[in-house]
Design an enzyme around this catalytic site. Structure first.
Site, mmCIF file in Angstrom:
data_model
loop_
_atom_site.group_PDB
_atom_site.id
_atom_site.type_symbol
_atom_site.label_atom_id
_atom_site.label_comp_id
_atom_site.label_asym_id
_atom_site.label_seq_id
_atom_site.Cartn_x
_atom_site.Cartn_y
_atom_site.Cartn_z
ATOM 1 N N ILE A 4 0.897 -1.157 0.000
ATOM 2 C CA ILE A 4 0.000 0.000 0.000
ATOM 3 C C ILE A 4 0.936 1.207 0.000
ATOM 4 C CG2 ILE A 4 -0.218 -0.195 2.536
ATOM 5 C CD1 ILE A 4 -2.883 1.223 2.407
ATOM 6 N N SER A 5 0.707 2.141 -0.897
ATOM 7 C CA SER A 5 1.593 3.306 -1.003
ATOM 8 C C SER A 5 1.563 4.113 0.289
ATOM 9 C CB SER A 5 1.149 4.204 -2.155
ATOM 10 O OG SER A 5 0.980 3.458 -3.340
ATOM 11 N N ALA A 6 2.652 4.848 0.540
ATOM 12 C CA ALA A 6 2.688 5.735 1.708
ATOM 13 C C ALA A 6 1.612 6.813 1.539
ATOM 14 C CB ALA A 6 4.059 6.376 1.834
#
Ligand code: SAH
Length: 210
Positions: A57-59
């Site tokens: 999951i992207s930052a």
């Protein structure tokens, strides 16, 4: 004590020049519900987290950067390439409305779980499909905007062709060294603008097995 999600968004607001609409969307989506349960405590740190299938999951700041750069209005139809856990799609849905978000994921398990999670959290009108996002979603085109959540050498031709003239295409381009590129579709091609260096997982060919 401030809610951890509010604290994270306050911190992002201090570090980035995000629009109020972007900040409100980040404030609205429960990121902890999108990460594996062992990582729940870390959901409101500004960092990527593993979601299985070697994906992340992207930052939060990276999701904020992409949502902000597209400068979306409510009701605009948006294509996402790379659903992952569905978090970014939910943030986009907060801006345009869930019925306007179309997202394609090459891992069947990630797509299925993201669809279930989005429905449980009230984003059931987001359309999720298993497929090679490099082919876009022709049956639902044209889109006002499209974005990649994985890095490609360039915007895939089908994706840019499925964005209406005047619409926007956004994504990390490059391999070891990537830059976030925002492009506007013109009559004859794309007008591009670099928004600086970023780091995303690579776009891969085709649909993954199982
Ligand atoms: N936006 C996601 C993060 C995505 S990470 C989130 O909020 O969780 C990038 C995702 O792109 C991964 O899930 C990966 O499987 C997917 N992906 C990579 N290549 C793809 C392709 N060709 N088509 C569709 N999805 C792809």
């Amino acid at each position: 004590m401030a809610d951890p999600r509010d604290r994270l968004v306050d911190d992002l607001a201090a570090r980035y020049d995000f629009d109020e609409r972007t900040l409100a969307a980040l404030r609205a989506v429960p990121r902890h519900a999108f990460v594996p349960s062992v990582d729940r405590e870390r959901a409101y740190a500004d960092r990527p987290l593993p979601i299985g299938e070697e994906q992340t999951i992207s930052a939060p700041h990276a999701v904020g950067l992409l949502v902000d750069a597209l400068d979306l209005d409510p009701g605009e139809r948006v294509l996402e390439v790379g659903t992952g856990c569905g978090y970014h799609a939910a943030v986009t849905a907060e801006v345009v409305g869930p019925e306007c978000v179309y997202t394609v994921e090459r891992h069947p398990r990630l797509a299925r779980e993201a669809g279930e999670r989005l429905a449980e959290l009230g984003y059931g009108a987001v359309s999720v499909r298993v497929g090679d996002g490099a082919q876009g979603w022709p049956a639902r085109a044209p889109f006002d905007a499209a974005y990649l959540t994985c890095a490609a050498p360039d915007f895939p031709d089908p994706v840019r062709a499925q964005v209406r003239p005047g619409g926007r295409v956004l994504g990390p381009l490059g391999d070891d060294s990537q830059e976030l590129v925002l492009a506007r579709r013109t009559g004859s091609g794309l007008d591009r603008e670099s928004l600086g260096p970023v780091r995303f997982v690579p776009l891969r060919d085709g649909v993954a097995e199982t």
